[in-house]
Design a protein around this motif. Structure first.
Motif, PDB file in Angstrom:
ATOM      1  N   VAL A  91      33.136  32.943  40.835  1.00 37.91           N
ATOM      2  CA  VAL A  91      34.035  33.762  41.630  1.00 37.91           C
ATOM      3  C   VAL A  91      33.297  34.468  42.887  1.00 37.91           C
ATOM      4  CG1 VAL A  91      35.513  35.748  41.240  1.00 37.91           C
ATOM      5  CG2 VAL A  91      34.788  34.316  39.321  1.00 37.91           C
ATOM      6  N   ALA A  92      33.932  34.077  43.923  1.00 35.00           N
ATOM      7  CA  ALA A  92      33.550  34.507  45.282  1.00 35.00           C
ATOM      8  C   ALA A  92      34.645  35.086  46.242  1.00 35.00           C
ATOM      9  CB  ALA A  92      32.660  33.489  46.079  1.00 35.00           C
ATOM     10  N   ASN A  93      34.392  35.845  47.038  1.00 37.30           N
ATOM     11  CA  ASN A  93      35.277  36.321  47.788  1.00 37.30           C
ATOM     12  C   ASN A  93      36.248  35.274  48.625  1.00 37.30           C
ATOM     13  OD1 ASN A  93      36.942  38.447  49.664  1.00 37.30           O
ATOM     14  ND2 ASN A  93      35.709  37.073  51.373  1.00 37.30           N
ATOM     15  N   PHE A 213      41.135  39.765  41.573  1.00 42.78           N
ATOM     16  CA  PHE A 213      40.321  38.805  41.247  1.00 42.78           C
ATOM     17  C   PHE A 213      39.888  38.712  39.444  1.00 42.78           C
ATOM     18  CE2 PHE A 213      39.034  38.814  45.753  1.00 42.78           C
ATOM     19  CZ  PHE A 213      38.653  37.678  45.787  1.00 42.78           C
ATOM     20  N   ALA A 214      39.675  39.691  38.905  1.00 48.35           N
ATOM     21  CA  ALA A 214      39.721  39.902  37.570  1.00 48.35           C
ATOM     22  C   ALA A 214      41.039  39.347  36.937  1.00 48.35           C
ATOM     23  CB  ALA A 214      39.406  41.229  37.102  1.00 48.35           C
ATOM     24  N   HIS A 233      31.086  41.814  47.758  1.00 50.31           N
ATOM     25  CA  HIS A 233      32.591  41.973  47.945  1.00 50.31           C
ATOM     26  C   HIS A 233      33.131  42.258  46.498  1.00 50.31           C
ATOM     27  CE1 HIS A 233      31.230  38.843  50.893  1.00 50.31           C
ATOM     28  NE2 HIS A 233      32.089  39.500  51.740  1.00 50.31           N
ATOM     29  N   LEU A 234      32.545  41.826  45.354  1.00 47.84           N
ATOM     30  CA  LEU A 234      32.802  41.813  43.754  1.00 47.84           C
ATOM     31  C   LEU A 234      32.135  42.656  43.037  1.00 47.84           C
ATOM     32  CD1 LEU A 234      34.071  38.087  43.787  1.00 47.84           C
ATOM     33  CD2 LEU A 234      35.515  40.014  44.150  1.00 47.84           C
ATOM     34  N   MET A 235      31.431  43.912  43.397  1.00 47.30           N
ATOM     35  CA  MET A 235      30.566  44.560  42.709  1.00 47.30           C
ATOM     36  C   MET A 235      31.357  45.389  41.602  1.00 47.30           C
ATOM     37  SD  MET A 235      28.191  46.484  45.760  1.00 47.30           S
ATOM     38  CE  MET A 235      27.193  46.843  44.247  1.00 47.30           C
ATOM     39  N   PHE A 236      32.758  45.439  41.621  1.00 54.29           N
ATOM     40  CA  PHE A 236      33.432  46.139  40.563  1.00 54.29           C
ATOM     41  C   PHE A 236      33.729  45.196  39.489  1.00 54.29           C
ATOM     42  CE2 PHE A 236      34.067  50.298  42.190  1.00 54.29           C
ATOM     43  CZ  PHE A 236      34.303  51.053  41.319  1.00 54.29           C
TER      44      PHE A 236
END
Length: 447
Positions: A91-93, A213-214, A233-236
């Protein structure tokens, strides 16, 4: 913290391993007893039962050894079965492909050449699926279905973000707040009130995008999958995933430096981001220093306990480790053998014959120091005019974040410096700086 890296090995089931060790010891004792009986009956032929028993012991010992090896190294529950390929959800931006719309239900896809793509080309032990934004706004349902189908053929799964979310989440919070801060450039200081208001809006968009994303990850997740989240970008995302499925195996890797706790403390959302990342089972960084900074931030800002293995919060351990990243060098070696490449190499040798060539390949980013490099080269030519016709700087720049004002200013600044230096030291036959803007990679940056 002792050592040069964090220990990322998972804990083992000591009870199961102990049972296997006990069984192996019993088999060895049995084998020794059998050998003793054989010595006592030396000179007689072994009966058929003894042969079968010894063969069975050998097979059982082999089984125990394999099972024990699997339990210690990988926790494999079926050592006698053929190992299955683990499914990996990356999973990436951005997806590793660039999408261009050709019609209402038609799309053209090209593979990108970003750093994350290059790094993961060597990962062949997993059946990988990529989840990320395709880089384009697709508001209509027909276009979304067509793009989803086209990406599916390349094992990619799109996350559809609208322009407003992209502007506030990607251009705003990611590239205007986190990126400069993680590279020790600090937060924007133009107008504190306006910055505070825009910061809150960008932060809300950041959390919303991570939740989107999730949602896509949960739609395609299968039991046993490993979810690998990437970058600032996806720290949450780890927290969003764990809240819906606590048994999901989640890893998070940062492709930039992680600043010291004193710098990270200046971020208003510092605690929220740290706790969200700690929801992952494994957190990875490029170097030990970055991992140490992260653990230090967790201990000093959140008051948690840091250990040589990671961060512990009320009995739950989040492992932190350093994983130096590399490239698939074989691809570059094979590329040198291509006829077109060889032809281009010969052209460059003829063009710059008799001159020293300095090569720079950088993203056109404020942290890469391209203006400083150019100014240093100008200083060199001023102090050593003898080299003006004997050296050339070939600077390849990859545009990035062209919608961000700060990067637009940087582009103008670089062009201005190059023009001034070439005007001062250039001749009718040669110029000291060849500045090439490589747009081919523009859509691949930020992976």
């Amino acid at each position: 913290m002792p050592g040069n890296q964090y220990n990322g090995n998972s804990s083992h089931n000591s009870g199961r391993v102990g049972r296997l060790l006990k069984i192996r010891e019993q088999k060895r004792n049995k084998s020794a007893y059998s050998n003793e009986l054989t010595d006592n009956h030396r000179g007689t032929e072994p009966c058929e039962y003894d042969l079968r028993a010894r063969e069975g012991d050998s097979l059982n010992n082999s089984y125990i050894e394999q099972n024990l090896e699997g339990a210690i190294t990988q926790g494999c529950e079926k050592p006698d079965a053929r190992p299955l390929r683990q499914r990996l959800l990356v999973v990436a931006n951005r997806l590793p492909v660039s999408a261009v719309r050709k019609g209402e239900d038609s799309w053209s896809l090209e593979m990108s050449a970003g750093g994350l793509v290059s790094a993961l080309l060597g990962v062949k032990e997993f059946e990988a699926r990529w989840i990320g934004w395709a880089g384009v706004n697709v508001p209509d349902e027909v276009g979304q279905k067509a793009l989803t189908k086209a990406l599916g053929e390349k094992r990619c799964i799109p996350v559809f973000l609208d322009e407003e979310i992209v502007h506030r989440y990607y251009n705003g919070y990611c590239n205007n707040i986190l990126w400069p801060l993680f590279h020790y450039l600090g937060l924007p200081q133009e107008d504190r009130l306006a910055t505070t208001r825009s910061f809150q809006s960008q932060f809300e968009a950041y959390k919303k995008a991570n939740q989107m994303f999730a949602d896509v990850v949960h739609q395609h997740y299968e039991e046993g999958d490993v979810v690998w989240c990437h970058d600032y970008h996806l720290m949450f995302l780890p927290k969003c995933l764990k809240e819906r499925n606590n048994n999901m195996k989640v890893g998070w890797f940062l492709h930039t430096p992680f600043p010291s706790s004193e710098i990270h403390r200046t971020l208003p959302s510092r605690s929220d981001l740290l706790r969200s990342v700690l929801a992952a089972d494994l957190v990875g960084f490029h170097t030990y220093d970055y991992a140490r900074h992260f653990v230090s931030a967790c201990t000093r800002i959140l008051g948690l306990e840091g250990t040589p293995e990671g961060v512990e919060d009320q009995g739950r351990l989040t492992r932190v480790a350093a994983f130096p990243i590399g490239i698939d060098s074989d691809r570059f070696i094979k590329a040198l053998e291509l006829p077109k490449v060889q032809e281009h190499v010969n052209e460059l040798k003829e063009r710059f014959a008799g001159r020293k060539v300095m090569l720079g390949v950088d993203r056109l980013d404020m942290i890469k120091g391209i203006p400083q490099k150019l100014l240093a080269f100008e200083k060199f030519l001023e102090e050593y005019p003898y080299w003006c016709d004997k050296v050339v700087l070939l600077q390849i720049a990859v545009p990035t974040r062209t919608d961000v004002p700060e990067y637009q200013k940087l582009t103008s600044q670089v062009h201005e410096i190059v023009g001034r230096i070439n005007g001062r030291f250039g001749t009718l036959t040669a110029v000291p700086i060849h500045h090439l803007v490589c747009f081919y990679f523009e859509n691949s940056v930020g992976l």
